[in-house]
Design an enzyme around this catalytic site. Structure first.
Site, mmCIF file in Angstrom:
data_model
loop_
_atom_site.group_PDB
_atom_site.id
_atom_site.type_symbol
_atom_site.label_atom_id
_atom_site.label_comp_id
_atom_site.label_asym_id
_atom_site.label_seq_id
_atom_site.Cartn_x
_atom_site.Cartn_y
_atom_site.Cartn_z
ATOM 1 C CG ASP A 126 38.333 36.001 64.484
ATOM 2 O OD1 ASP A 126 37.660 37.039 64.616
ATOM 3 O OD2 ASP A 126 39.571 36.001 64.357
ATOM 4 N NE ARG A 157 44.636 37.132 73.885
ATOM 5 C CZ ARG A 157 45.290 35.989 73.825
ATOM 6 N NH1 ARG A 157 45.729 35.435 74.924
ATOM 7 N NH2 ARG A 157 45.499 35.384 72.695
ATOM 8 C CG ASP A 183 39.970 34.695 67.635
ATOM 9 O OD1 ASP A 183 38.789 34.887 68.008
ATOM 10 O OD2 ASP A 183 40.851 35.558 67.754
ATOM 11 C CB THR A 212 50.804 44.139 75.234
ATOM 12 O OG1 THR A 212 49.378 44.363 75.196
ATOM 13 C CG2 THR A 212 51.497 45.321 74.566
HETATM 14 C C1 PRP Z 1 39.569 36.066 73.633
HETATM 15 C C2 PRP Z 1 38.684 35.234 74.533
HETATM 16 C C3 PRP Z 1 38.991 35.823 75.891
HETATM 17 C C4 PRP Z 1 40.448 36.158 75.777
HETATM 18 C C5 PRP Z 1 41.251 35.114 76.485
HETATM 19 O O1 PRP Z 1 38.994 37.283 73.365
HETATM 20 O O2 PRP Z 1 37.334 35.285 74.186
HETATM 21 O O3 PRP Z 1 38.229 36.958 76.215
HETATM 22 O O4 PRP Z 1 40.767 36.166 74.379
HETATM 23 O O5 PRP Z 1 42.596 35.432 76.500
HETATM 24 P P1 PRP Z 1 43.380 35.806 77.826
HETATM 25 O O6 PRP Z 1 42.997 34.816 78.872
HETATM 26 O O7 PRP Z 1 44.818 35.697 77.415
HETATM 27 O O8 PRP Z 1 43.026 37.226 78.206
HETATM 28 P P2 PRP Z 1 39.640 38.362 72.364
HETATM 29 O O9 PRP Z 1 40.547 39.273 73.123
HETATM 30 O O10 PRP Z 1 40.224 37.663 71.186
HETATM 31 O O11 PRP Z 1 38.409 39.264 71.963
HETATM 32 P P3 PRP Z 1 37.070 38.898 71.166
HETATM 33 O O12 PRP Z 1 36.223 38.062 72.091
HETATM 34 O O13 PRP Z 1 36.487 40.239 70.928
HETATM 35 O O14 PRP Z 1 37.421 38.161 69.909
HETATM 36 N N1 URA Z 2 41.504 33.684 72.758
HETATM 37 C C1 URA Z 2 40.976 32.794 71.897
HETATM 38 O O1 URA Z 2 39.935 33.052 71.273
HETATM 39 N N2 URA Z 2 41.610 31.623 71.723
HETATM 40 C C2 URA Z 2 42.723 31.307 72.380
HETATM 41 O O2 URA Z 2 43.269 30.192 72.191
HETATM 42 C C3 URA Z 2 43.273 32.245 73.269
HETATM 43 C C4 URA Z 2 42.644 33.428 73.440
#
Ligand code: PRP
Ligand code: URA
Length: 209
Positions: free
Chosen positions: A203, A104, A200, A108
């Site tokens: 993380d 994400r 997160d 944005t």
């Molecule tokens: C997080 C999570 C989802 C997304 C959800 O991933 O694991 O994939 O955000 O958010 P959304 O419904 O608003 O799209 P992130 O983009 O943080 O990536 P990562 O898994 O690499 O940490």
């Molecule tokens: N992605 C995450 O990892 N946590 C949230 O709460 C939303 C998006």
């Protein structure tokens, strides 16, 4: 319209509480996500088709059932979805695993796709798309679009925690996709984080940040 299943099994709810707890460290967080994924996989496979067979017991011949061998695919949305894969494979060891890489954009909140690798026979498989978090729904929608554009016809989406906004957008844009969640939370904050959520997921799983 797609159905939404909230798994309120006591074991899932108990473990989810510790997943949410900010004091839970990376090792335990990873173990708990793995365990909840297994428990959710048990529930999500309730409709797997069975064939009738006969089996010779030491006593007599019994009419029995075996799985009919439906082809399954598990697709984690990278990164955080990876944390759920092994837990699912414990119950479905023969499933193939694809990967969809999305992150994400922090400004944005739009998903950016950076990697897709799926089993060759996409059209013949039923897919379980997994990600711990369904927030705005942008990532899940992009991943479902990606799977469908490559021929996937039957997709279930499974996550630990969902926001109402994410559930609604999947129901609207992909009414054929059923959603399986461990908890439906209250809302999103101004940064697109689920409230109360777990922070997160990527993380916390990988010990980054
Ligand atoms: C997080 C999570 C989802 C997304 C959800 O991933 O694991 O994939 O955000 O958010 P959304 O419904 O608003 O799209 P992130 O983009 O943080 O990536 P990562 O898994 O690499 O940490
Ligand atoms: N992605 C995450 O990892 N946590 C949230 O709460 C939303 C998006």
């Amino acid at each position: 319209m797609g159905k939404v299943y909230v798994f309120d099994h006591p074991l899932i709810q108990h473990k989810l509480t510790y997943i949410r707890d900010k004091r839970t460290g990376t090792k335990e967080f990873r173990e708990l996500v793995d365990e909840v994924a297994t428990l959710m996989a048990f529930e999500i496979t309730r409709d797997l088709p069975l064939d009738d067979v006969e089996v010779e017991t030491p006593v007599t011949t019994a009419k029995a059932k075996v799985l009919s061998g439906k082809k399954l695919g598990i697709v984690p949305i990278l990164r955080a979805g990876i944390g759920m894969v092994d837990g699912i494979l414990k119950l479905m060891p023969a499933a193939k695993v694809g990967h969809i890489g999305l992150y994400r954009d922090p400004e944005t909140l739009q998903p950016i796709e950076y990697y897709v690798k799926l089993p060759a026979d996409v059209e013949e498989r039923d897919f379980i798309l997994v990600d711990p978090m369904l927030a705005t729904g942008g990532s899940a929608i992009a991943a479902i679009n990606s799977l469908k554009s490559r021929g996937a016809k039957n997709i279930k989406f499974m996550c630990l925690i969902a926001a109402p906004e994410g559930v609604e957008v999947i129901k609207q844009l992909h009414p054929d996709v059923d959603i399986y969640i461990a908890a439906l939370d209250e809302k999103l904050d101004d940064h697109g984080y689920i409230v109360p959520g777990l922070g997160d997921a990527g993380d916390r799983l990988f010990g980054t940040k």
